[in-house]
Scaffold this active site. Sequence first.
Site, short mmCIF file in Angstrom:
data_model
loop_
_atom_site.label_atom_id
_atom_site.label_comp_id
_atom_site.label_asym_id
_atom_site.label_seq_id
_atom_site.Cartn_x
_atom_site.Cartn_y
_atom_site.Cartn_z
N LEU A 185 0.83 -1.20 0.00
CA LEU A 185 0.00 0.00 0.00
C LEU A 185 0.86 1.25 0.00
O LEU A 185 0.42 2.32 -0.41
CB LEU A 185 -0.91 0.02 1.23
CG LEU A 185 -1.93 -1.11 1.34
CD1 LEU A 185 -2.61 -1.08 2.70
CD2 LEU A 185 -2.97 -0.99 0.25
N GLY A 186 2.07 1.12 0.48
CA GLY A 186 2.93 2.28 0.52
C GLY A 186 4.21 1.92 1.25
O GLY A 186 4.28 0.89 1.93
N ASP A 190 5.20 13.58 12.71
CA ASP A 190 5.17 13.47 11.26
C ASP A 190 3.76 13.69 10.72
O ASP A 190 3.24 12.90 9.95
CB ASP A 190 5.72 12.10 10.82
CG ASP A 190 6.14 12.09 9.35
OD1 ASP A 190 6.22 13.18 8.74
OD2 ASP A 190 6.37 10.99 8.81
#
Length: 795
Positions: free
Chosen positions: A511-512, A630
């Site tokens: 997915l990433g 983040d």
Amino acid sequence: MALELPCSLITLLLLVQSVPYSTTAQTFANHYLGSFLTAQNDDSFWASSSDDFAFGFKQIGEGGYLLAIWFNKIPEKPVVWSANGNNLAPRGSVVKLTQYGQLVLSHPTGKEIWKADCSGSEVAYAAMLDTGNFVLASQDSASLWQSFDHPTDTILPTNTMDKSSKLVARYAEMNYSNGRFQFTLQSDGDLVLQTRAFPLDSANSGYWWSETVDTGFQVVFNESGSIYVAANDGSILKMISSPAGYLKGFYHRAILEYDGVFRHYVYPKSITTANAGNWSPLQSFIPPNICNAIRQRTGGGACGFNSYCMIGEDQRPSCRCPEGYTFIDPDDVMKGCKQNFLSQSCDKGLPETDVFDFHLMPNTDWPESDYEYFRGQTEDWCREACLGDCFCAVAIYRNDECWKKKIPLSNGRLDVKVAGTALIKIRKGNSTLNPSGADRSTLIFIGSVLLSSSVFLNFLLLVSAFLVVFRFNFWKPKVFQALHQVMPGMNLRSFSYEELQKATNGFKEELGSGAFATVYKGSLEYSDDTIYVAVKRLNNMERHGDQEFKAEVSAIGRTNHRNLVQLLGFCNEGEHRLLVYEFMSYGSVASLLFGSSKPSWYQRMQIALGIARGLFYLHEECRRQIIHCDIKPQNILLDETWTARISDFGIAKLLKIDQTRTMTRIRGTKGYVAPEWFRNMPITVKVDVYSFGIVLLELICCRKNFEVEVEYENQMILADWAYDCYNDGKLDLLVGNDEKALDDMKRVEKYVMIAIWCIQVDPLVRPTMKKVVQMMEGAVEVSVPPDPSLFTSSI
Ligand SMILES: *[C@@H]1O[C@H](CO)[C@@H](O)[C@H](O)[C@H]1NC(C)=O
Ligand SMILES: *[C@@H]1O[C@H](CO)[C@@H](O)[C@H](O)[C@H]1NC(C)=O
Ligand SMILES: *[C@@H]1O[C@H](CO)[C@@H](O)[C@H](O)[C@H]1NC(C)=O
């Protein structure tokens, strides 16, 4: 051929040629008048000729003896029928075929405990058949009584149930008393599962129906192992279980178990080491999810009062107590739970609102316990309403609806299909779990990052690069909410690496990925549901201590807020460190915001508010403060209600061990990173406030914080341009031709001002997330922000 039977000496051993009640030509031993068995050890039984079944006494703990029929070749001797579950017989009791032709179980003193009801006819002999049926027959071999006509909780192949007969679940796995559930073929032809009005013998309402009213005639368990409701002509009306592939070679039994579920089990007849010792349930048990199936106005539901029921990984219901509650009887969990704190006082002048707090449980509900209902309110309103009400034990909040629930809570369930969140009201400082402030240490990654003064140049160069990477692509619109099998003291499930390998199909669908982790799509099978998950595999985790990993993971697992992506579990096996999250089917805010179809102004503002609330929770409301480090649109995901859900929180601390490497990198993503990361300054919650300010500007303007292809050079850096527009009173430039936003310029201005406050270079000047939420919600006025770059050294 003589047959040796391990029964009492007086028993007559006979081989009968023409045999009644046997479908195949089996032989069996008949026991004639005067035969008896004594309850004294486990050897007193009459076996069937094949030795598959036996009739006799079985000792139940220290409590006494059960007159029963069991599978005799299976080591645990599972009981399929019993005579006196409610009234165990003491040692020395006797079951006897009396001289008067009756089968009687009597106490050592001679008092009758149980008798087979043969309606006055005289029994000539008894026989244990190889089907598991124990029969009493007359001189001319007519059946006068058979155990198959009086089943307890189990039926066996060739056993049929006629109208008005029923199975009654036992009380507990090893307690053969009548329990809380029954399975009845009603006289109207409908087969129903019902709860019982324990301890009475009557039934409450049903929780499963075959829907064969008027047509149902019999429940058939045929020789090849199919169970169905049949019509008068033998045709199948409703198939309950049809075991393809499990024909010969297996023992079968179907039992209404003490948990209220009717299950069909098989057991291999030729026991090898590979298959030893286990009854395997076939998939077609009813009801498929008992936790959700039982919903009754009276009674506690599947698990008793104040508890909740969830289907575990083994597909069985499991009864649990919410936080602040404990089992009334840990040995009998279906008795329910009790509050282990003093409930709120209703006395006037004793406002105890400040000594109560809420524990959040998503996907949980007690559907029959409400006494008040409100709509169109916020979650905060709902909390306050419950907190101020001494009757309120739990509030359920779902979308804008709020229910107040009272004690005793009933029909509790935790399931993916349950929408909304339960707010369990508990007394602060008097719950089982440690709520003392000592635990509130700061969970952050303290990596002060040293960079040279040419930082800003690097910064600009890196911005564009970083914006391209880290794109999550979520597809399949399968909705999924948190479901977890709760581990004691930790709301997380521990997965084996193999399980996750299987769940992700060998880590196939990525997915990433980023510097620290790669995320894969996976699915878990739960009862009748497939649940999609995002499995995050952490890199470079070898040197992370076991305890430390667990502590951090459990801190993440303890968070619970509608604007956070819920952690469901983890894997900590050798060098494998993985986190399992709920899968967010609508992708990230980045792909929405910077994709082809722009979200509406209203949607964008909802998302902004959601992020702010999630961050506020992480910073100030959860038990242990978490600095995200983040915050960026790629880390804000969207659920199927378009609610913003922050992901990846707590990861910063998990990566701490990797300090030597991260020293050279900046934790966080360029463009969203607060200036203190580049200066030798402490990292506080204010780094997240800064990042939030940038994201808020992106949401307002629907563009990235840095863009090269702009009309004028001064528009490249969004933060600078936004401040210029604000300063020049030209805020309309920021929203371009977004009509909805142009109609709402007051809010545009307010939000831009809030964003400018957030991106102040001096962290001390930035507001807290609490203040941000208050400003956004309108509870606090927004004052005129200073120029963000006016840095006043705070150290
Ligand atoms: C079985 O449960 C019933 C109901 O709670 C109880 O009265 C009985 O003593 C139990 N029997 C045994 C053998 O534990
Ligand atoms: C039992 O029922 C199933 C399903 O109808 C059928 O296929 C099977 O032949 C039956 N077996 C016997 C022995 O009647
Ligand atoms: C906690 O509650 C119990 C009653 O359930 C009470 O006896 C006890 O004093 C309370 N303890 C504290 C610290 O408030």
